[in-house]
Design a protein around this motif. Structure first.
Motif, short mmCIF file in Angstrom:
data_model
loop_
_atom_site.label_atom_id
_atom_site.label_comp_id
_atom_site.label_asym_id
_atom_site.label_seq_id
_atom_site.Cartn_x
_atom_site.Cartn_y
_atom_site.Cartn_z
N LYS A 292 0.61 -1.20 -0.05
CA LYS A 292 0.04 0.14 0.02
C LYS A 292 0.78 1.07 -0.06
N SER A 293 0.30 2.43 -0.57
CA SER A 293 1.19 3.68 -0.47
C SER A 293 0.26 4.90 -0.33
N VAL A 294 0.58 6.00 0.22
CA VAL A 294 -0.07 7.10 0.40
C VAL A 294 0.89 8.16 0.48
N THR A 295 0.55 9.29 -0.38
CA THR A 295 1.50 10.42 -0.37
C THR A 295 0.77 11.51 0.45
N VAL A 296 1.67 12.13 1.31
CA VAL A 296 1.41 13.17 2.31
C VAL A 296 1.93 14.51 1.95
N GLU A 297 1.16 15.45 2.25
CA GLU A 297 1.80 16.93 2.00
C GLU A 297 2.66 17.36 3.08
N ALA A 298 3.91 16.50 3.51
CA ALA A 298 4.66 16.92 4.44
C ALA A 298 6.12 16.51 4.06
N PRO A 299 7.04 17.29 4.73
CA PRO A 299 8.42 16.90 4.21
C PRO A 299 8.84 15.57 4.86
N ILE A 300 9.82 14.85 4.17
CA ILE A 300 10.29 13.50 4.63
C ILE A 300 10.40 13.27 6.26
N ALA A 301 11.10 14.36 6.93
CA ALA A 301 11.38 14.19 8.43
C ALA A 301 10.09 14.30 9.06
N LYS A 302 9.13 15.22 8.44
CA LYS A 302 8.04 15.14 9.36
C LYS A 302 7.31 14.20 9.20
N ALA A 303 7.16 13.31 8.00
CA ALA A 303 6.12 12.08 7.74
C ALA A 303 6.74 11.11 8.54
N PHE A 304 8.27 10.87 8.60
CA PHE A 304 8.74 9.95 9.48
C PHE A 304 8.34 10.06 10.78
N THR A 305 8.64 11.33 11.50
CA THR A 305 8.38 11.53 12.72
C THR A 305 6.89 11.31 13.05
N VAL A 306 5.93 11.84 12.15
CA VAL A 306 4.57 11.61 12.81
C VAL A 306 4.40 10.05 12.62
N PHE A 307 4.99 9.30 11.81
CA PHE A 307 4.68 7.93 11.68
C PHE A 307 5.19 7.09 12.80
N THR A 308 6.24 7.80 13.52
CA THR A 308 6.77 6.92 14.54
C THR A 308 6.73 7.28 15.73
N GLN A 309 7.21 8.92 16.11
CA GLN A 309 7.01 9.45 17.39
C GLN A 309 5.68 9.87 17.71
N ASP A 310 5.00 10.05 16.76
CA ASP A 310 3.42 10.34 16.93
C ASP A 310 2.33 9.31 16.76
N PHE A 311 3.26 8.06 16.75
CA PHE A 311 2.36 6.71 16.30
C PHE A 311 0.97 6.83 17.21
N ASP A 312 0.77 7.04 18.46
CA ASP A 312 -0.30 7.00 19.16
C ASP A 312 -1.29 7.88 18.60
N GLY A 313 -0.84 8.98 18.03
CA GLY A 313 -1.69 9.94 17.61
C GLY A 313 -2.54 9.59 16.31
N TRP A 314 -1.92 8.77 15.62
CA TRP A 314 -2.90 8.46 14.38
C TRP A 314 -3.37 6.95 14.52
#
Length: 153
Positions: free
Chosen positions: A8-30
């Motif tokens: 699966k894939s998705v494209t997000v309107e966010a720079p790569i560092a933010k996308a990685f951070t949201v996926f990992t550090q903000d894992f509980d948020g999503w």
């Protein structure tokens, strides 16, 4: 027998560092509250940000339910998780399938996130039903959509 991977894939309107951070550090948020394996209600989804770290849930009753571990931690481009939940949605330390997430820049403020859940043949006779669950709208595509909403917020 079907292909032993779900992609699966998705494209997000966010720079790569933010996308990685949201996926990992903000894992509980999503991470959706109904995606859990414990008996209680999901209080927190945890992804420890290091190779060898765990990913697991903490339920409202204080119990922890293991999901697997972090096999590769390569910020901000790649993450590989061991999925150790069997076809009956219980933790199985003997079962290891891999979830690889790649973060690919598509410009300064846009990132494509590609997910592959592989080695599904390790589910044995349950591989087709398990693959169908991962490939369903409530599976990885729904999870990536939830992530995308958080990443672009």
């Amino acid at each position: 027998m079907t292909d032993a991977s779900v992609r699966k894939s998705v494209t997000v309107e966010a720079p790569i560092a933010k996308a990685f951070t949201v996926f990992t550090q903000d894992f509980d948020g999503w991470w959706p509250r109904n995606h859990k394996i414990g008996e209680g209600d999901l209080k927190q989804a945890v992804l420890e940000g290091k190779e060898g770290g765990r990913w697991y849930e903490i339920d409202t009753d204080g119990s922890e339910c293991e999901w697997g571990r972090v096999l590769a931690w390569e910020p901000p481009t790649r993450l590989v998780l061991a999925w150790q939940i069997d076809a009956t949605w219980k933790f199985d330390p003997q079962l290891v399938t891999e979830v690889e997430i790649r973060f690919i820049p598509e410009g300064p403020g846009r990132t494509r996130v590609e997910l592959e859940h592989r080695d599904l043949d390790r589910f044995g006779e349950a591989q087709d039903q398990t693959r169908a669950a991962f490939d369903s709208p409530g599976g990885w595509s729904g999870l990536l959509e939830s992530f995308a909403q958080q990443a672009t917020a």
